[in-house]
Design a protein around this motif. Structure first.
Motif, PDB file in Angstrom:
ATOM      1  N   ARG A 165     -32.900  12.162  40.165  1.00  0.00           N
ATOM      2  CA  ARG A 165     -31.876  12.155  39.379  1.00  0.00           C
ATOM      3  C   ARG A 165     -30.472  13.112  40.304  1.00  0.00           C
ATOM      4  NH1 ARG A 165     -35.898  16.144  35.932  1.00  0.00           N
ATOM      5  NH2 ARG A 165     -33.961  16.964  35.393  1.00  0.00           N
ATOM      6  N   ALA A 177     -32.216   6.437  35.798  1.00  0.00           N
ATOM      7  CA  ALA A 177     -31.577   7.634  35.291  1.00  0.00           C
ATOM      8  C   ALA A 177     -30.339   7.020  35.162  1.00  0.00           C
ATOM      9  CB  ALA A 177     -31.190   8.448  37.168  1.00  0.00           C
ATOM     10  N   PRO A 202     -35.189  12.711  30.398  1.00  0.00           N
ATOM     11  CA  PRO A 202     -34.392  12.596  31.878  1.00  0.00           C
ATOM     12  C   PRO A 202     -34.899  10.999  32.180  1.00  0.00           C
ATOM     13  CG  PRO A 202     -35.643  14.000  32.310  1.00  0.00           C
ATOM     14  CD  PRO A 202     -36.685  13.896  30.948  1.00  0.00           C
TER      15      PRO A 202
END
Lengths: 450, 450
Positions: free
Chosen positions: B72, B31, B12
């Motif tokens: 995130r 992100a 991620p």
């Protein structure tokens, strides 16, 4: 700044004209060939087009007799294709079609925001309600919803998507490693939508994208379609066979937009044009005749069936005789009327009709030299019929290359088209305003009132 | 052929560890930074990883206190991101998560087939039922469906998707320009599914993709989850804290798969491992301590709340005291149990618990030299606990680079890992069979019986 022509390019890898895949220039596997799509995107960018445009449907026919011709029986999903093309290009916009009927607003908002982020602000959403019975049967229905119901859902779907795109204010991120403050929580907003079709709490899990909102494109011509377009669209794709009907449509949409409090210059009308361009008019006609000669009658008949709503069975009719009446459907009403008008205006037989609409499915087809094509575009552009055009090259890549090499320079010579991209985003190139985040605007208004 | 370790990489862009964004190496905007994802994909490919794996959710918290940490709060939609990364890489697979609860099978089948086509056969679908109340509220619901109902829908969804992927037989296209025969209509098949949750007529409008079917990945650990995995999954992502429970799970799944008539070697069990790797063990511990020191208590508490189903309110509890009991939820049952087990086994306080799970959320965390990490992987691989691993580098890109530079060469020296990609597709690299089209198989069987 002088007003310039805006140009979109319809570049289905399988070709636009139903027989294009049989043309020697066109890769027969073009519809599913990724490298060919890269080549097309780069060619459109060389021509300084505003955007690469892809139509879309959510079904294919087991018989393969779809309106796009057999070569379009299968292809890529547009958003994933455009995401893949984005890093391989720099300035070209990407307008992908997605359905308000068979997708959920959270997913729609998310994939277009993601495409906008990946492309650095070059995404557009062509909003469609998906008007075929075959698509309905892929999504748990026996029959599609009535036309008016689809448009009500579409209006709500677009409103929710736009609200989700405002979840994050543009300046929300602080990202201060020392303090551990990543963002300003006051600038993240729930949506809390509860409507006839959707309940969406929000916020979206994608930040506000470079364009704020991807550009909203729409193509409805019916009363419902025009209403939706005037309320929400920034670009309108439309089909006209004559300057006067194009002018009527242009004025109607601009008036409707103004009636909704919008600046009419922020809604761009872009009719479709399918050009056969030659160095001479004769050469252009040779190109047209060559493609026409490649149409198989069964493909031509399937095309007419598709264009008239999928319920017109021509079995048993003489293809050199007239078009029989079609039963009413819940499909695309405006296009059914347009096809009928072309047949009536020209007194076409079934064969002549499918030959004429084979390249552009009801869009304006022009056969001529670069000067003649530029004359037509200039006339429509300067007489309140168009702000730009969606170019539908009949076959690829040569139909596109002809336009880039012959017509674009002529438009540039006349001062009607850019000689370099003006901006970084699709919105900037189209001259459309950046949509201010509604929550930031509300805060600014509240502060001004204090 | 010797059996080799398979490796997936969880990358991620916002970092795996909840405080990773505060690490000096990690771009704070990772992100939402497309170029950073390109860098990560290329680094994973340099390490000869089988696949880049992305988890996914369909909601974010207005408070930003999600289990992934504040960095995130927003990111890319995985399929569009992977489509964009595919042409920039050559061998790396892409396993994207998509929900069986909040998408329609026609759309799921289509986007993964499209990704497979774009990537030349490198797509995988991580099948999830999406277990959060927040996601339900983005899709017209007040509360999510019960656990068992989600899994029934998932099983039907996967079955429909696989049927749609068989719409086109592999050799359907003829594309003979002379005769005008584009494809063999007998090799295009409707789906005609009518089940509890879905009615889908088919066929899909994407051809059979290079892998036949994109690789099916699953991560359910509950009874329902194991049943679905044994029936349909080809790769299983799983979380274990101890070798013995990993072995129990491994044997259980292989036995269930065999019970369904499947070859157990065609279902790969890949536990998650979060490695802190140093040139020495001390250096590895320094890396761990450094990241741990960056966790803010409110982010740690939010992490535990997310991991235990979103209903555990720790307000008012002493974070240096024990974890209170949580009410039952319809969320991810297996992970709730795992987190509880970690707390109980280690007699952890709330603070100690979130520090330990901050990097990998219940997956195995190992802190050590390359030799120590390779020893652990080898032990699990050779003792029926794992066919491979999903590596979750705690921060990026350095956590990944450490693994590629230090652990991969050690695994290669031991003959446990490839020194070059074996195949062109994800399926080939994983050693999984090509799924024969069901309609072609039926025809072959009928012909053999004649």
């Amino acid at each position: 700044m002088t007003r310039k022509i805006r140009l979109g390019a319809f570049l289905p890898g399988g070709g636009q004209h139903i027989a294009s895949w049989r043309h020697p220039d066109q890769p027969a596997d073009g519809a599913v060939n990724f490298d060919f799509h890269v080549q097309l995107a780069r060619e459109a960018e060389r021509g300084l087009f505003d955007a690469y445009f892809l139509a879309d449907g959510l079904a294919t026919s087991t018989g393969g007799l779809s309106e796009g011709g057999p070569a379009r029986v299968a292809g890529f999903e547009p958003v994933s294709l455009f995401a893949a093309l984005a890093p391989l290009t720099e300035n070209l916009g990407f307008i992908a079609t997605a359905s308000t009927t068979y997708e959920e607003p959270f997913n729609t908002a998310r994939k277009f925001a993601s495409l906008d982020l990946i492309s650095g602000g070059r995404a557009g959403w062509n909003v469609v309600t998906t008007a075929t019975e075959a698509a309905a049967r892929n999504f748990n229905l026996d029959n599609q919803h009535p036309h008016a119901a689809r448009y009500r859902r579409a209006a709500e779907h677009v409103a929710v998507v736009k609200a989700l795109w405002d979840s994050f204010e543009d300046d929300i991120f602080i990202r201060d490693k020392d303090s551990g403050t990543f963002f300003d929580g006051a600038k993240l907003h729930a949506t809390r939508h509860k409507g006839e079709h959707f309940k969406v709490e929000g916020p979206l899990n994608v930040p506000r994208s470079p364009q704020g909102h991807p550009v909203i494109v729409q193509a409805g011509q019916s009363e419902d379609g025009r209403g939706l377009a005037a309320a929400t669209a920034e670009v309108i794709f439309t089909a006209h066979q004559r300057l006067d009907t194009a002018q009527d449509f242009y004025r109607d949409i601009k008036a409707r937009a103004a009636g909704q409090g919008r600046d009419p210059s922020h809604i761009l009308i872009m009719p479709g044009v399918s050009p056969f361009v030659g160095r001479t008019e004769d050469e252009a006609h040779e190109k047209y005749d060559r493609l026409t000669s490649l149409i198989l009658p069964q493909d031509g008949v399937a095309l007419l069936n598709g264009l008239t709503g999928g319920t017109l069975d021509l079995t048993g009719y003489d293809i050199d005789g007239p078009l029989p009446p079609a039963p009413p459907t819940e499909g695309m009403k405006s296009r059914q009327a347009l096809i009928r008008q072309i047949a009536d205006d020209n007194n076409f037989s079934i064969r002549q009709l499918y030959q004429w609409v084979a390249s552009a499915r009801g869009h304006y087809t022009i056969i001529g030299s670069a000067t003649q094509v530029a004359d037509m575009l200039e006339e429509w552009f300067t007489s309140e019929a168009a702000d730009g055009f969606n170019i539908l090259p009949p076959w690829l890549p040569t139909g596109l290359t002809d336009f880039v090499d012959l017509v674009i320079p002529e438009l540039q010579r006349r001062g009607l088209f850019r000689t370099a991209y003006e901006g970084r985003t699709l919105r900037e190139n189209l001259g459309l305003p950046f949509p201010v985040n509604r929550h930031a605007a509300a805060r600014a208004a509240a502060q001004a009132a204090e």
